[in-house]
Design a protein around this motif. Structure first.
Motif, PDB file in Angstrom:
ATOM      1  N   ALA A  25       0.831  -1.206   0.000  1.00 12.56           N
ATOM      2  CA  ALA A  25       0.000   0.000   0.000  1.00 12.56           C
ATOM      3  C   ALA A  25       0.863   1.253   0.000  1.00 12.56           C
ATOM      4  CB  ALA A  25      -0.928  -0.004   1.214  1.00 12.56           C
ATOM      5  N   ALA A  26       1.901   1.245   0.816  1.00  5.35           N
ATOM      6  CA  ALA A  26       2.773   2.417   0.906  1.00  5.35           C
ATOM      7  C   ALA A  26       3.480   2.697  -0.415  1.00  5.35           C
ATOM      8  CB  ALA A  26       3.788   2.214   2.026  1.00  5.35           C
ATOM      9  N   ARG A  27       3.786   1.651  -1.164  1.00  6.17           N
ATOM     10  CA  ARG A  27       4.553   1.823  -2.398  1.00  6.17           C
ATOM     11  C   ARG A  27       3.664   2.070  -3.622  1.00  6.17           C
ATOM     12  NH1 ARG A  27       6.594   3.442  -5.980  1.00  6.17           N
ATOM     13  NH2 ARG A  27       8.418   2.755  -7.198  1.00  6.17           N
ATOM     14  N   HIS A  28       2.474   1.467  -3.652  1.00  2.62           N
ATOM     15  CA  HIS A  28       1.732   1.435  -4.906  1.00  2.62           C
ATOM     16  C   HIS A  28       0.324   2.050  -4.870  1.00  2.62           C
ATOM     17  CE1 HIS A  28       4.845  -1.057  -6.649  1.00  2.62           C
ATOM     18  NE2 HIS A  28       4.720  -1.925  -5.661  1.00  2.62           N
ATOM     19  N   LEU A  29      -0.340   2.072  -3.720  1.00  2.00           N
ATOM     20  CA  LEU A  29      -1.738   2.490  -3.686  1.00  2.00           C
ATOM     21  C   LEU A  29      -1.843   3.985  -3.415  1.00  2.00           C
ATOM     22  CD1 LEU A  29      -4.731   1.693  -3.783  1.00  2.00           C
ATOM     23  CD2 LEU A  29      -4.621   1.302  -1.312  1.00  2.00           C
ATOM     24  N   TRP A  30      -2.504   4.703  -4.313  1.00  2.00           N
ATOM     25  CA  TRP A  30      -2.713   6.141  -4.159  1.00  2.00           C
ATOM     26  C   TRP A  30      -4.116   6.337  -3.585  1.00  2.00           C
ATOM     27  CZ3 TRP A  30      -0.074   9.828  -8.076  1.00  2.00           C
ATOM     28  CH2 TRP A  30      -0.061  11.126  -7.568  1.00  2.00           C
ATOM     29  N   LEU A  31      -4.196   6.691  -2.314  1.00  2.00           N
ATOM     30  CA  LEU A  31      -5.482   6.850  -1.650  1.00  2.00           C
ATOM     31  C   LEU A  31      -6.172   8.138  -2.112  1.00  2.00           C
ATOM     32  CD1 LEU A  31      -4.478   5.823   1.991  1.00  2.00           C
ATOM     33  CD2 LEU A  31      -5.611   4.419   0.263  1.00  2.00           C
ATOM     34  N   HIS A  32      -7.477   8.114  -2.153  1.00  3.09           N
ATOM     35  CA  HIS A  32      -8.257   9.257  -2.608  1.00  3.09           C
ATOM     36  C   HIS A  32      -8.411  10.274  -1.471  1.00  3.09           C
ATOM     37  CE1 HIS A  32     -10.369   6.925  -6.099  1.00  3.09           C
ATOM     38  NE2 HIS A  32      -9.176   6.424  -5.833  1.00  3.09           N
ATOM     39  N   PHE A  33      -8.338  11.557  -1.822  1.00  2.00           N
ATOM     40  CA  PHE A  33      -8.541  12.639  -0.850  1.00  2.00           C
ATOM     41  C   PHE A  33      -7.801  12.374   0.466  1.00  2.00           C
ATOM     42  CE2 PHE A  33     -12.347  13.690  -3.472  1.00  2.00           C
ATOM     43  CZ  PHE A  33     -12.086  15.033  -3.658  1.00  2.00           C
ATOM     44  N   THR A  34      -6.571  11.932   0.363  1.00  2.00           N
ATOM     45  CA  THR A  34      -5.771  11.618   1.554  1.00  2.00           C
ATOM     46  C   THR A  34      -4.395  12.241   1.406  1.00  2.00           C
ATOM     47  OG1 THR A  34      -6.937   9.508   1.827  1.00  2.00           O
ATOM     48  CG2 THR A  34      -4.835   9.747   2.978  1.00  2.00           C
ATOM     49  N   ARG A  35      -3.960  12.942   2.435  1.00  2.00           N
ATOM     50  CA  ARG A  35      -2.620  13.513   2.405  1.00  2.00           C
ATOM     51  C   ARG A  35      -1.594  12.380   2.340  1.00  2.00           C
ATOM     52  NH1 ARG A  35      -2.899  18.317   7.041  1.00  2.00           N
ATOM     53  NH2 ARG A  35      -4.607  19.490   6.075  1.00  2.00           N
ATOM     54  N   MET A  36      -0.776  12.410   1.310  1.00  4.71           N
ATOM     55  CA  MET A  36       0.138  11.302   1.086  1.00  4.71           C
ATOM     56  C   MET A  36       1.111  11.126   2.256  1.00  4.71           C
ATOM     57  SD  MET A  36       2.381  10.426  -2.329  1.00  4.71           S
ATOM     58  CE  MET A  36       0.920  10.250  -3.337  1.00  4.71           C
ATOM     59  N   GLY A  37       1.512  12.237   2.875  1.00 11.66           N
ATOM     60  CA  GLY A  37       2.456  12.141   3.987  1.00 11.66           C
ATOM     61  C   GLY A  37       1.828  11.677   5.281  1.00 11.66           C
ATOM     62  N   ALA A  38       0.480  11.594   5.307  1.00  9.61           N
ATOM     63  CA  ALA A  38      -0.189  11.253   6.558  1.00  9.61           C
ATOM     64  C   ALA A  38       0.113   9.839   7.013  1.00  9.61           C
ATOM     65  CB  ALA A  38      -1.696  11.442   6.404  1.00  9.61           C
ATOM     66  N   ASN A  39       0.451   8.965   6.073  1.00 10.32           N
ATOM     67  CA  ASN A  39       0.663   7.561   6.423  1.00 10.32           C
ATOM     68  C   ASN A  39       2.137   7.165   6.495  1.00 10.32           C
ATOM     69  OD1 ASN A  39      -2.132   6.684   6.588  1.00 10.32           O
ATOM     70  ND2 ASN A  39      -2.212   7.055   4.386  1.00 10.32           N
ATOM     71  N   GLU A  40       3.027   8.165   6.446  1.00  7.03           N
ATOM     72  CA  GLU A  40       4.452   7.847   6.536  1.00  7.03           C
ATOM     73  C   GLU A  40       4.798   7.205   7.868  1.00  7.03           C
ATOM     74  OE1 GLU A  40       6.768  11.273   5.661  1.00  7.03           O
ATOM     75  OE2 GLU A  40       6.329  11.240   3.517  1.00  7.03           O
ATOM     76  N   ASP A  41       4.165   7.689   8.939  1.00  5.18           N
ATOM     77  CA  ASP A  41       4.444   7.158  10.269  1.00  5.18           C
ATOM     78  C   ASP A  41       3.284   6.342  10.819  1.00  5.18           C
ATOM     79  OD1 ASP A  41       6.958   8.486  10.334  1.00  5.18           O
ATOM     80  OD2 ASP A  41       5.939  10.340  10.893  1.00  5.18           O
ATOM     81  N   ASN A  42       2.223   6.162  10.016  1.00  3.79           N
ATOM     82  CA  ASN A  42       1.052   5.422  10.471  1.00  3.79           C
ATOM     83  C   ASN A  42       0.656   4.403   9.421  1.00  3.79           C
ATOM     84  OD1 ASN A  42       0.302   7.145  12.916  1.00  3.79           O
ATOM     85  ND2 ASN A  42       0.313   8.680  11.292  1.00  3.79           N
ATOM     86  N   GLU A  43       0.158   3.275   9.873  1.00  2.00           N
ATOM     87  CA  GLU A  43      -0.291   2.262   8.945  1.00  2.00           C
ATOM     88  C   GLU A  43      -1.639   2.659   8.335  1.00  2.00           C
ATOM     89  OE1 GLU A  43      -0.353  -1.481  10.980  1.00  2.00           O
ATOM     90  OE2 GLU A  43       1.784  -1.828  10.591  1.00  2.00           O
ATOM     91  N   VAL A  44      -1.849   2.228   7.097  1.00  3.42           N
ATOM     92  CA  VAL A  44      -3.126   2.455   6.429  1.00  3.42           C
ATOM     93  C   VAL A  44      -4.147   1.463   6.994  1.00  3.42           C
ATOM     94  CG1 VAL A  44      -4.334   2.396   4.217  1.00  3.42           C
ATOM     95  CG2 VAL A  44      -1.961   3.195   4.323  1.00  3.42           C
ATOM     96  N   PRO A  45      -5.314   1.930   7.438  1.00  2.05           N
ATOM     97  CA  PRO A  45      -6.336   0.969   7.861  1.00  2.05           C
ATOM     98  C   PRO A  45      -6.729   0.075   6.684  1.00  2.05           C
ATOM     99  CG  PRO A  45      -6.897   3.206   8.556  1.00  2.05           C
ATOM    100  CD  PRO A  45      -5.743   3.322   7.609  1.00  2.05           C
ATOM    101  N   ILE A  46      -6.709  -1.218   6.904  1.00  2.00           N
ATOM    102  CA  ILE A  46      -7.052  -2.172   5.848  1.00  2.00           C
ATOM    103  C   ILE A  46      -8.292  -2.941   6.301  1.00  2.00           C
ATOM    104  CG2 ILE A  46      -6.290  -4.163   4.510  1.00  2.00           C
ATOM    105  CD1 ILE A  46      -3.415  -3.210   4.901  1.00  2.00           C
ATOM    106  N   ILE A  47      -9.412  -2.676   5.651  1.00  2.88           N
ATOM    107  CA  ILE A  47     -10.688  -3.296   6.018  1.00  2.88           C
ATOM    108  C   ILE A  47     -10.873  -4.555   5.170  1.00  2.88           C
ATOM    109  CG2 ILE A  47     -13.171  -2.964   6.189  1.00  2.88           C
ATOM    110  CD1 ILE A  47     -11.447  -1.191   8.063  1.00  2.88           C
ATOM    111  N   VAL A  48     -11.167  -5.670   5.827  1.00  3.44           N
ATOM    112  CA  VAL A  48     -11.198  -6.956   5.128  1.00  3.44           C
ATOM    113  C   VAL A  48     -12.554  -7.638   5.148  1.00  3.44           C
ATOM    114  CG1 VAL A  48      -8.737  -7.362   5.558  1.00  3.44           C
ATOM    115  CG2 VAL A  48     -10.429  -8.244   7.182  1.00  3.44           C
TER     116      VAL A  48
END
Length: 466
Positions: A25-48
């Motif tokens: 996710a950090a390398r390839h997934l471009w999240l919508h309406f999300t500050r790209m730097g916001a997840n540098e120190d935090n994991e992306v929530p992954i809903i399964v």
């Protein structure tokens, strides 16, 4: 529906699976309406997994989905009958276009939508989603006026802070400055008027002025140049603004006076969100066009639609005329089958009735938070509500831009989710917390929301020195 409370399946080595997904996710997934730097120190929530009013992440944590994902999973998560409808359709006919041909599922869905829509809204043009629906309606309106001998009618009027989509045409109608400026110049002709924000109505104004402002803008622009007026029944951006009762009936009169097409943008407000099939029915007005998406399929499949009155269709029905527009996936067979199953589920379970039966308890729960110093206003209709946060309740003093950033992004957004509630903390106008649960929600879910909202908002107030 699967059993509520069931835990999601996890990988044999959960830590390894989570780490790999986070890395990808950090390398390839471009999240919508999300500050790209916001997840540098935090994991992306992954809903399964999703089930009813709840979803689970890849670590097995359960969340109450108080936002219906994004105002759209109206029937709730985990409905196996929707998956079966999709499977049955795909095994029979996976895809065919609606370009100069048709297939049975799109035909039946169009007829069903026309049956449910108010007045003479009898023709349905399918799209892949909400922004495409708004963009398609803009093209339709422009061509309609040309065919009707009014070629200079190209401008649109919508409301300040309103959101109508991200495609370039829809963005020109959108009234959020920060959303528009990175992509200017936009499609020309987008004009804006004040939003009916009764909580912050300027001194000397009356509720009736908000509609009259539309008439004033039409006269200012020139009536022969204004093509359409766009508005949501309850405006999402800024926090669930409900207009005064006189607003939409007066807008209807103004549009009729100046041959302006009245477009009800119901990408959110249709399919039970306000307790009726369409939001215009709840607020008592008859538009010329409805744009819709999201809850049409409860977002089990991507689909939108433009629902058009007989009056607007008439010029296109002449022998040598056509609407010069098309979308490959508009009316996709699988999405149409899911939409039909979704509507059947609404009818079978009376989901609109559930909203009407419980919206009072939902509002009452939120209004119980008025004792907190940070809660300034509670507003909305149906299962579409917002809490506006203020610095001073008595004066309605606003937070500064830096304070808003600290309040929302520095605390509330992650804290509410950490405590197990998915909602929306936003500041497209003033800072608000929006809640829009699945239409199957009831008192149990409202109690869970309150148990999380109260301590979190109390702590937010303390952090802001209230």
């Amino acid at each position: 529906m699967a059993t509520v409370g069931a835990q999601p399946a996890v990988a044999r080595d959960p830590q390894q699976g989570q780490s790999e997904l986070q890395s990808l996710a950090a390398r390839h997934l471009w999240l919508h309406f999300t500050r790209m730097g916001a997840n540098e120190d935090n994991e992306v929530p992954i809903i399964v997994k999703g089930d009813g009013c709840y979803v689970w992440d890849d670590q097995g944590k359960r969340y109450l989905d108080g936002l219906s994902a994004l105002f759209c999973v109206n029937a709730g998560h985990g409905r196996e009958n929707y998956a079966k409808a999709a499977y049955d359709q795909m095994t029979e006919l996976a895809f065919f276009t609606n370009w100069s041909a048709a297939h049975p599922t799109a035909i039946r869905l169009a007829a069903k939508i026309a049956e449910l829509a108010p007045g003479d809204l009898n023709r349905v043009f399918f799209t892949s989603g909400g922004s495409e629906a708004v963009d398609s309606s803009l093209k339709l309106v422009r061509q309609y006026h040309k065919l009707a001998g009014r070629p200079n009618k190209t401008k649109t009027i919508s409301r300040i802070t309103s959101y109508h989509g991200t495609t370039m045409g829809a963005l020109s109608i959108t009234g959020i400055t920060d959303a528009r400026t990175p992509f200017e110049p936009l499609v020309p002709g987008g004009c804006h008027v004040p939003t009916p924000n009764l909580y912050r109505m300027p001194e000397g104004w009356t509720p009736e002025y908000y509609a009259e402002a539309v008439r004033e803008r039409i006269l200012f622009e020139g009536p022969d140049t204004v093509a359409a007026f766009y508005a949501e029944p309850v405006q999402n951006s800024g926090g669930c603004f409900v207009p005064p009762d006189s607003y939409f009936p007066r807008i209807r009169e103004i549009c009729d006076e100046f041959d302006v097409v009245m477009v009800s943008d119901e990408v959110i407000c249709s399919w039970g969100r306000l307790g009726e099939w369409f939001g215009c029915q709840r607020l008592g007005y008859q538009p010329d066009i409805i744009t819709t998406a999201k809850g049409l399929t409860s977002s089990y499949a991507p689909m939108g639609a433009v629902i058009v009155s007989d009056k607007l269709v008439a010029p296109f029905a002449e022998q040598d005329k056509m609407f010069s527009h098309g979308i490959t996936f508009g009316g996709h067979p699988m999405a149409a089958a899911v939409a039909l199953e979704n509507i059947a589920t609404f009818e079978r379970e009376d989901l609109c009735g559930n909203v009407r039966a419980h919206e009072g308890a939902f509002r009452e729960m939120l209004e119980s938070l008025y004792d907190l110093p940070i809660v300034g206003d509670v507003r909305g209709l149906g299962y579409f509500m917002a809490i506006e946060l203020v610095k001073d309740k008595a004066t309605k003093e606003e937070f500064s831009e830096a304070e808003c950033d600290d309040l929302l992004r520095g605390f509330l957004s992650h804290e509410l989710m950490d405590r197990g509630l998915i909602c929306r903390a936003d500041d497209r106008d003033q800072p608000v917390v929006q809640l829009s649960p699945p239409l199957i929600a009831g008192p149990q879910q409202f109690e869970e929301m309150e148990a999380i909202l109260r301590p979190t908002l109390a702590e937010a107030g303390r952090r802001m020195g209230l």
